[in-house]
Design a protein around this motif. Sequence first.
Motif, short mmCIF file in Angstrom:
data_model
loop_
_atom_site.label_atom_id
_atom_site.label_comp_id
_atom_site.label_asym_id
_atom_site.label_seq_id
_atom_site.Cartn_x
_atom_site.Cartn_y
_atom_site.Cartn_z
N MET A 1 42.51 8.97 1.24
CA MET A 1 42.34 9.63 -0.05
C MET A 1 43.31 9.05 -1.09
O MET A 1 42.95 8.86 -2.25
N ALA A 2 44.55 8.80 -0.65
CA ALA A 2 45.54 8.22 -1.57
C ALA A 2 45.11 6.84 -2.01
O ALA A 2 45.28 6.46 -3.18
N VAL A 3 44.52 6.06 -1.09
CA VAL A 3 44.06 4.71 -1.42
C VAL A 3 42.94 4.76 -2.45
O VAL A 3 42.93 4.03 -3.44
N ILE A 4 41.96 5.67 -2.22
CA ILE A 4 40.81 5.79 -3.12
C ILE A 4 41.26 6.22 -4.52
O ILE A 4 40.87 5.64 -5.53
N SER A 5 42.11 7.27 -4.57
CA SER A 5 42.59 7.75 -5.87
C SER A 5 43.42 6.69 -6.57
O SER A 5 43.36 6.54 -7.80
N GLY A 6 44.19 5.92 -5.78
CA GLY A 6 45.00 4.86 -6.37
C GLY A 6 44.14 3.77 -7.00
O GLY A 6 44.43 3.29 -8.10
N ILE A 7 43.04 3.39 -6.31
CA ILE A 7 42.14 2.36 -6.84
C ILE A 7 41.45 2.85 -8.10
O ILE A 7 41.36 2.13 -9.11
N VAL A 8 40.97 4.10 -8.07
CA VAL A 8 40.27 4.66 -9.23
C VAL A 8 41.20 4.75 -10.44
O VAL A 8 40.85 4.34 -11.56
N LEU A 9 42.41 5.28 -10.23
CA LEU A 9 43.35 5.44 -11.33
C LEU A 9 43.84 4.09 -11.84
O LEU A 9 44.11 3.94 -13.04
N ASN A 10 43.93 3.11 -10.95
CA ASN A 10 44.33 1.77 -11.38
C ASN A 10 43.27 1.16 -12.31
O ASN A 10 43.61 0.49 -13.30
N ARG A 11 41.98 1.42 -12.00
CA ARG A 11 40.91 0.95 -12.88
C ARG A 11 41.00 1.61 -14.25
O ARG A 11 40.66 1.00 -15.26
N LEU A 12 41.45 2.87 -14.26
CA LEU A 12 41.59 3.61 -15.51
C LEU A 12 42.94 3.36 -16.17
O LEU A 12 43.25 3.97 -17.20
N LYS A 13 43.76 2.47 -15.55
CA LYS A 13 45.09 2.12 -16.04
C LYS A 13 46.00 3.34 -16.12
O LYS A 13 46.78 3.52 -17.05
N ILE A 14 45.89 4.20 -15.11
CA ILE A 14 46.74 5.38 -14.97
C ILE A 14 47.70 5.11 -13.81
O ILE A 14 47.28 4.61 -12.76
N PRO A 15 49.01 5.39 -13.95
CA PRO A 15 49.99 5.08 -12.91
C PRO A 15 49.62 5.63 -11.54
O PRO A 15 49.10 6.75 -11.42
N ALA A 16 49.90 4.84 -10.50
CA ALA A 16 49.55 5.23 -9.12
C ALA A 16 50.28 6.48 -8.67
O ALA A 16 49.80 7.21 -7.80
N ILE A 17 51.46 6.74 -9.25
CA ILE A 17 52.24 7.92 -8.88
C ILE A 17 51.42 9.18 -9.07
O ILE A 17 51.45 10.10 -8.26
N ILE A 18 50.66 9.23 -10.17
CA ILE A 18 49.82 10.40 -10.44
C ILE A 18 48.74 10.53 -9.37
O ILE A 18 48.41 11.64 -8.94
N GLY A 19 48.22 9.38 -8.91
CA GLY A 19 47.23 9.41 -7.84
C GLY A 19 47.79 10.01 -6.57
O GLY A 19 47.11 10.79 -5.88
N TYR A 20 49.04 9.67 -6.23
CA TYR A 20 49.67 10.23 -5.04
C TYR A 20 49.85 11.75 -5.18
O TYR A 20 49.61 12.51 -4.24
N ILE A 21 50.30 12.18 -6.35
CA ILE A 21 50.50 13.62 -6.58
C ILE A 21 49.17 14.37 -6.49
O ILE A 21 49.07 15.44 -5.87
N VAL A 22 48.12 13.80 -7.10
CA VAL A 22 46.78 14.41 -7.04
C VAL A 22 46.29 14.48 -5.59
O VAL A 22 45.71 15.48 -5.16
N THR A 23 46.55 13.41 -4.82
CA THR A 23 46.16 13.40 -3.41
C THR A 23 46.83 14.52 -2.64
O THR A 23 46.18 15.22 -1.84
N GLY A 24 48.13 14.72 -2.87
CA GLY A 24 48.83 15.81 -2.20
C GLY A 24 48.27 17.16 -2.56
O GLY A 24 48.12 18.04 -1.69
N THR A 25 47.93 17.35 -3.83
CA THR A 25 47.38 18.64 -4.27
C THR A 25 46.02 18.89 -3.64
O THR A 25 45.73 19.99 -3.16
N LEU A 26 45.16 17.85 -3.63
CA LEU A 26 43.82 18.00 -3.04
C LEU A 26 43.90 18.25 -1.53
O LEU A 26 43.10 18.99 -0.97
#
Length: 567
Positions: free
Chosen positions: A1-26
């Motif tokens: 899940m962290a990998v998928i969110s990281g790839i998606v957010l990277n495409r949107l040019k959003i920092p990966a840190i936010i992807g990790y936090i979102v992954t933990g919440t989900l």
Amino acid sequence: MAVISGIVLNRLKIPAIIGYIVTGTLTTYIFGFRLEDSVDLNEAAELGIVFLMFMIGLDFSFKKITQMRQEVLLFGGLQIGISIAAFFAICYLLLRFDFNTSVIIASAVSLSSTAIVLKHLNETNQTRTPYGAASVGILVFQDIAVIPILLIIKLLSDTSLSMGAMLLSTGLSALVVLLLLILPGRFLARIVLRSSAKMKTDEIFVGTVFLIVLGSAYLSKYFGFSLSLGAFLAGMIVSNSPFKYQVASVLVYFRDLLLGVFFITIGMQVDVIFAAKYFIIVLILCALMILTKTLIMFAFLSLFRGAKVGMRIALSLSQIGEFSFAIFLLASQHKILNLKLDGGILSAIFGQEFLATISPQEIYQFLTLMVIFSMVATPFILECLDSCTEFMLRLLRIPTQAQPKDGSFSTSQEETFNDVVVCGYGLLGKKVLKFLENCNFNTLVIDSNYDRVKNAQKEGVNIIYGNITDKMIFREIEVQNSTVVILCVESANTITQACHHIMDISHRVRIIAQTDDDSLEEMLKGMGLYGVINSQQESAVILSNLALKAIEEQEDALGKDKEESEE
């Protein structure tokens, strides 16, 4: 899940840190998994900070720390002291929290995020700039300041404890840790690293590095200090050894992976329903906190570093740090946090009856969200740091060209880069270095044979221990700032891997290699190397030319003899 969110957010040019936090919440809602269900995960997450602090320690030897006493002691002391005093006054006098709650909140808010800021400084190679050095100095002091802050929480939770006894115990523990790590630790670390390097087995070397990092960290924890403080000291011990760059290259992947786990555990602490309910309130208070903290730091940093650099430092450290989670959690467990207000702005806005209904767990969740919101905002601030700096200075009507008033306050650390990097210190490498020694170049040699490295260091050669088949060794030496890399190794696989690694980092670096393999020569030329020398072909050409020259000389001599005989 962290990998998928990281790839998606990277495409949107959003920092990966936010992807990790979102992954933990989900994770907490999709799988029903909570942070408190796994102590092991929490400890693994903390190791990310441990490895980060160790690698920062690699860049800051004891000599450099003494040179940075202004950044660490003066800037760090002023930042912690003024921030705690200012936020305590806001909480106690303006918001009307009780004394204990005001102390806890002020202490926690004064800390900044080591994980986010230092990772950014490392990735952008700014740790040795005036801006980066001051930021690192303040963060190092903050890490040390966590110790007395945790002692204060213990005193507030148990009034029967003696301040004098706690201070004496802490002082003795600090002395023991320093003596164990600095004196015997320095020699033991070099001995075990040297032994593992001689074995030429990568897994043994990696295991040895882990032993040093985790051993130092848990030794520090055993005596009541943070894991990261022990790791930082261990990094400083290794920083003066020839293994510095190779150690950093093997740890970088573990650091980034475990930092990701750390941010996932942060996201696991979010109560989505509570966050949605108080989203606007948390957002407003978080923005006011960031602004206040920025102005507090800017007020004194601008006196020493000038307006522009001072604002960059203040904005970079304006968030609430990860150690605040531990402070809030400990205070919540000891039931120190409460909302029994005696008037103040919050009572006027929300009413005393409403505030009285909020439970200690909700107070903890509110403060946790404040930390998370500030962390989420930090990558965006760092990404647009120059624009944010200009905006704040215009808002305050301060000229952007302001410089330090006294040159003596400028950092003593200057960037020095290697013009030529020689990979391999065998017979060929030695001859190349011999040829270059009288040239006015900064030359660095890399070799994976420890005996060669040791002997070369005794001769005064600027050489480090490292494996050029590892891409991160080139990142650690900042090869992109070099002009030429000369590959003086024989292995075709090693040459190929090293070329790919260097080109992945920078296409500006000119690479020169030698080989005896015709097919490898063609491949390297196809890769676009600056120069490829086929030693057998070059030798064949030289030998053939000498043979032709000898034949010509022989023919000339025979011709002269014939002419003389005819006469």
